[in-house]
Design a protein around this motif. Structure first.
Motif, mmCIF file in Angstrom:
data_model
loop_
_atom_site.group_PDB
_atom_site.id
_atom_site.type_symbol
_atom_site.label_atom_id
_atom_site.label_comp_id
_atom_site.label_asym_id
_atom_site.label_seq_id
_atom_site.Cartn_x
_atom_site.Cartn_y
_atom_site.Cartn_z
ATOM 1 N N LEU B 76 -0.361 -13.725 12.888
ATOM 2 C CA LEU B 76 0.485 -12.671 13.461
ATOM 3 C C LEU B 76 1.839 -12.589 12.761
ATOM 4 O O LEU B 76 2.388 -11.503 12.578
ATOM 5 C CB LEU B 76 0.676 -12.935 14.956
ATOM 6 N N GLN B 77 2.381 -13.741 12.339
ATOM 7 C CA GLN B 77 3.689 -13.700 11.674
ATOM 8 C C GLN B 77 3.591 -12.958 10.338
ATOM 9 O O GLN B 77 4.523 -12.262 9.943
ATOM 10 C CB GLN B 77 4.222 -15.131 11.451
ATOM 11 N N MET B 78 2.453 -13.106 9.676
ATOM 12 C CA MET B 78 2.263 -12.399 8.397
ATOM 13 C C MET B 78 2.205 -10.882 8.635
ATOM 14 O O MET B 78 2.733 -10.098 7.844
ATOM 15 C CB MET B 78 0.975 -12.896 7.728
ATOM 16 N N VAL B 79 1.594 -10.489 9.740
ATOM 17 C CA VAL B 79 1.545 -9.062 10.102
ATOM 18 C C VAL B 79 2.958 -8.557 10.387
ATOM 19 O O VAL B 79 3.377 -7.494 9.925
ATOM 20 C CB VAL B 79 0.632 -8.839 11.334
ATOM 21 N N ALA B 80 3.722 -9.375 11.148
ATOM 22 C CA ALA B 80 5.078 -8.967 11.535
ATOM 23 C C ALA B 80 5.995 -8.844 10.315
ATOM 24 O O ALA B 80 6.873 -7.989 10.277
ATOM 25 C CB ALA B 80 5.657 -9.987 12.517
ATOM 26 N N ASP B 81 5.781 -9.717 9.318
ATOM 27 C CA ASP B 81 6.656 -9.756 8.140
ATOM 28 C C ASP B 81 6.226 -8.803 7.029
ATOM 29 O O ASP B 81 6.971 -8.591 6.075
ATOM 30 C CB ASP B 81 6.684 -11.176 7.551
ATOM 31 N N SER B 82 5.024 -8.253 7.128
ATOM 32 C CA SER B 82 4.486 -7.457 6.023
ATOM 33 C C SER B 82 5.255 -6.145 5.848
ATOM 34 O O SER B 82 5.389 -5.347 6.782
ATOM 35 C CB SER B 82 3.002 -7.152 6.310
ATOM 36 N N THR B 83 5.745 -5.911 4.645
ATOM 37 C CA THR B 83 6.465 -4.662 4.367
ATOM 38 C C THR B 83 5.532 -3.471 4.542
ATOM 39 O O THR B 83 5.933 -2.440 5.086
ATOM 40 C CB THR B 83 7.017 -4.688 2.926
ATOM 41 N N ALA B 84 4.291 -3.617 4.110
ATOM 42 C CA ALA B 84 3.334 -2.511 4.231
ATOM 43 C C ALA B 84 3.149 -2.124 5.695
ATOM 44 O O ALA B 84 3.142 -0.941 6.041
ATOM 45 C CB ALA B 84 1.995 -2.906 3.613
ATOM 46 N N VAL B 85 3.020 -3.131 6.570
ATOM 47 C CA VAL B 85 2.817 -2.843 7.995
ATOM 48 C C VAL B 85 4.088 -2.252 8.596
ATOM 49 O O VAL B 85 4.044 -1.282 9.351
ATOM 50 C CB VAL B 85 2.388 -4.111 8.771
ATOM 51 N N ARG B 86 5.249 -2.822 8.223
ATOM 52 C CA ARG B 86 6.511 -2.335 8.804
ATOM 53 C C ARG B 86 6.761 -0.881 8.447
ATOM 54 O O ARG B 86 7.286 -0.119 9.249
ATOM 55 C CB ARG B 86 7.671 -3.207 8.329
ATOM 56 N N LEU B 87 6.372 -0.506 7.243
ATOM 57 C CA LEU B 87 6.604 0.873 6.814
ATOM 58 C C LEU B 87 5.564 1.828 7.406
ATOM 59 O O LEU B 87 5.901 2.903 7.894
ATOM 60 C CB LEU B 87 6.565 0.970 5.281
ATOM 61 N N ALA B 88 4.289 1.421 7.368
ATOM 62 C CA ALA B 88 3.226 2.362 7.769
ATOM 63 C C ALA B 88 2.974 2.357 9.265
ATOM 64 O O ALA B 88 2.581 3.368 9.828
ATOM 65 C CB ALA B 88 1.935 2.012 7.021
ATOM 66 N N ALA B 89 3.199 1.225 9.915
ATOM 67 C CA ALA B 89 2.812 1.093 11.325
ATOM 68 C C ALA B 89 3.840 0.224 12.059
ATOM 69 O O ALA B 89 3.534 -0.890 12.478
ATOM 70 C CB ALA B 89 1.417 0.475 11.421
ATOM 71 N N PRO B 90 5.077 0.737 12.212
ATOM 72 C CA PRO B 90 6.164 -0.095 12.762
ATOM 73 C C PRO B 90 5.825 -0.741 14.105
ATOM 74 O O PRO B 90 6.174 -1.908 14.327
ATOM 75 C CB PRO B 90 7.330 0.883 12.928
ATOM 76 N N ALA B 91 5.139 -0.014 14.983
ATOM 77 C CA ALA B 91 4.851 -0.575 16.314
ATOM 78 C C ALA B 91 4.006 -1.838 16.205
ATOM 79 O O ALA B 91 4.182 -2.777 16.985
ATOM 80 C CB ALA B 91 4.136 0.453 17.191
ATOM 81 N N ASN B 106 2.575 -18.343 13.842
ATOM 82 C CA ASN B 106 2.104 -18.959 12.596
ATOM 83 C C ASN B 106 0.624 -19.318 12.694
ATOM 84 O O ASN B 106 -0.082 -19.393 11.690
ATOM 85 C CB ASN B 106 2.879 -20.249 12.298
ATOM 86 N N MET B 107 0.182 -19.590 13.905
ATOM 87 C CA MET B 107 -1.187 -20.070 14.119
ATOM 88 C C MET B 107 -2.122 -18.938 14.523
ATOM 89 O O MET B 107 -3.221 -18.803 14.010
ATOM 90 C CB MET B 107 -1.194 -21.129 15.235
ATOM 91 N N GLY B 108 -1.686 -18.144 15.505
ATOM 92 C CA GLY B 108 -2.538 -17.113 16.085
ATOM 93 C C GLY B 108 -2.791 -15.977 15.108
ATOM 94 O O GLY B 108 -1.945 -15.656 14.271
ATOM 95 N N THR B 109 -3.965 -15.350 15.238
ATOM 96 C CA THR B 109 -4.376 -14.322 14.287
ATOM 97 C C THR B 109 -4.423 -12.955 14.965
ATOM 98 O O THR B 109 -4.505 -12.854 16.183
ATOM 99 C CB THR B 109 -5.778 -14.635 13.744
ATOM 100 N N LEU B 110 -4.411 -11.898 14.144
ATOM 101 C CA LEU B 110 -4.501 -10.547 14.711
ATOM 102 C C LEU B 110 -5.854 -10.350 15.395
ATOM 103 O O LEU B 110 -5.930 -9.778 16.482
ATOM 104 C CB LEU B 110 -4.267 -9.490 13.626
ATOM 105 N N GLY B 111 -6.923 -10.842 14.766
ATOM 106 C CA GLY B 111 -8.252 -10.730 15.388
ATOM 107 C C GLY B 111 -8.291 -11.452 16.730
ATOM 108 O O GLY B 111 -8.860 -10.959 17.700
#
Lengths: 152, 328
Positions: B76-91, B106-111
């Motif tokens: 989840l932290q990688m999703v939160a930090d991703s520039t691509a996600v922040r730009l395309a899908a801020p929510a 750091n541990m938990g996943t988006l899936g």
């Protein structure tokens, strides 16, 4: 039944190998199998942060991590030298009261430091959000964190 | 902790085959939801199929048309930090960054967050606690203590990312031997016994979360109500996605999470189209949201207060969208 598995991981720079039950958490592995009791057993369900260790440089909750799933090197409070700037800042600011939460806070902050950058106070507050201190000594812990990570 | 065996497949095919052939098996990804639940004896698997070593499960890809494909095992932290996600899908970036605490992210996943078990005051308790009440409809019992019913479990879908993914129109890439995609919204059922009620076969694996390209002028936000500013699950979560042409709204959708077993898509938000989200419009939409959502005494927080907070957070979310709607 294949309910025991070999865990072979690096802990504080040393490779260890033990046959353990598959349900062994990383925290139990450290404390029971290796005798490294610095990482603390608090809430047992990942709510308090006392069991925080670094795996591959990233802070994780060892009480809700299975030992057999660990793939990177583990670093615990026993692997942190006494003169580490974060430990020294905890001493200087009297940021430990009963001390039970301290290893978790220190390991979490080492993770923040390894992440790089210069976190401001808000970032540090967020980073420490999942570590509880039952003595409620948060102000001094935050002071130590700001001092050690260059915001003091 | 109950005793179980752990299996560590390297590929999706191997994971599917282990999960289908082993009796009483469950998947484990980040484990931040599953392991506390196992310690509370909410599940009693004989086998855990670990997804930690499955190849190609982690990562965020953005294709030329703007589609985001996020591996289900992406932290989840990688999703939160991703520039691509922040730009395309801020929510989505906001929601991922508000899940639990830093170590959990750091541990938990988006899936895993999409597959989060539903939560309830009468369910997320120790075996001893639950046995004192004769258990509950969701687990080992026959009676829902929340609504006083033998028929329906009302445990709350408590994921932060799900409402955000719903308003972004996300799809799930699913592999159950055959590969297909389903709308994320279709995963969830009206009944809170998620493990049995969700729409996928038990052995199916979500391999990726797909966020389609958003319309031009896209803005989106996620707002979370919780008692502490860290660790807690949402007591109400509000996600709103919009598109703007200049000051005028050209698309608008809203979803409320952490109320009932199914994320609630709010109706009537098309009345905001063509407006500049002036105060009167925002007030009317916030009121419409309040009227549609009826929290139960299923998770922490007084239901009347949580219902009021739906109105407050919808208002704040719309005000935020009017001014920016970008992940900071």
């Amino acid at each position: 039944m294949n309910d025991e598995l070999v865990v072979a991981i690096e802990v504080n720079g040393e490779t260890v190998r033990r046959l353990v039950p598959a349900s062994r958490t990383l925290l139990e592995f450290l404390r029971v199998d290796l005798g490294l009791t610095g990482s603390k057993h608090g809430c047992d369900v990942g709510d308090c942060g006392a069991c925080t260790v670094l795996v591959d440089g990233v802070a994780r909750l060892s009480c809700i991590t299975l030992a057999v799933e660990v793939r990177g090197p583990v670093r615990t409070i026993e692997g942190v030298p006494a003169d580490d700037p974060i430990v020294a800042a905890f001493d200087r600011h009297l940021a430990s009261q009963c001390g039970y939460c301290t290893p978790g806070f220190v390991m979490n902050l080492i993770g923040v430091r390894e992440d790089g950058g210069a976190p401001d106070e808000e970032a540090l507050r967020n980073a420490l959000g999942s570590n509880l201190c039952r003595c409620t000594g948060y102000t001094r812990i935050l002071d130590a964190a700001k001092d050690a990570l260059g915001q003091g | 902790m109950p005793e179980f065996e752990v299996h560590k497949p390297q590929s999706v095919a191997e994971a599917l085959s282990l999960r289908s052939s082993l009796p009483d098996a469950m998947y484990i990804a980040g484990g931040t939801d599953l392991l506390p639940n196992l310690k509370h004896h909410l599940h009693a698997p004989k086998h855990l199929v670990s997804l930690a070593a499955v190849q190609g499960f982690v990562g965020i890809e953005r294709s030329d048309d703007g589609t985001l494909r996020i591996g289900a095992g992406t932290p989840l932290q990688m999703v939160a930090d991703s520039t691509a996600v922040r730009l395309a899908a801020p929510a989505l970036a906001m929601a991922a960054g508000l899940v639990a605490g830093p170590q959990h992210r750091n541990m938990g996943t988006l899936g895993g967050n999409v597959m989060l078990d539903t939560r309830c005051l009468f369910y997320n308790q120790t075996h001893h606690w639950r046995s004192a009440l004769g258990f509950c409809l969701k687990k080992e019992g026959t009676w829902c203590h929340v609504v006083g019913s033998k028929a329906t479990c009302v445990a709350a879908q408590s994921s932060d990312t799900v409402p955000a993914l719903v308003v972004l129109g996300a799809r799930l890439a699913v592999d159950d031997g055959a590969q297909r995609e389903i709308p994320l919204e279709d995963l969830y059922a009206q009944d809170g016994r998620f493990e049995e009620a969700h729409s996928l076969p038990a052995h199916a694996l979500i391999t990726a979360i797909i966020v389609p390209p958003q319309p031009p002028g896209h803005r989106s936000v996620y707002r979370k109500v919780r008692t502490r500013e860290a660790v807690d699950f949402p007591q109400v979560g509000v996600a709103i996605a919009a598109a703007f042409d200049g000051p005028l709204v050209t698309a608008l959708s809203a979803c409320v999470g952490a109320v009932l077993p199914k994320p609630r898509v709010l109706k009537g938000f098309e009345s905001g189209l063509g407006t500049a989200l002036d105060d009167a419009t925002i007030e009317a939409l916030a009121e419409a949201a309040f009227k549609q959502v009826r929290p139960q005494r299923n998770i922490h927080g007084d239901p009347a207060w949580r219902r009021h907070m739906v109105r407050v957070e919808v208002r704040r979310a719309l005000q935020e969208l009017r001014s920016t709607g970008r992940a900071s």
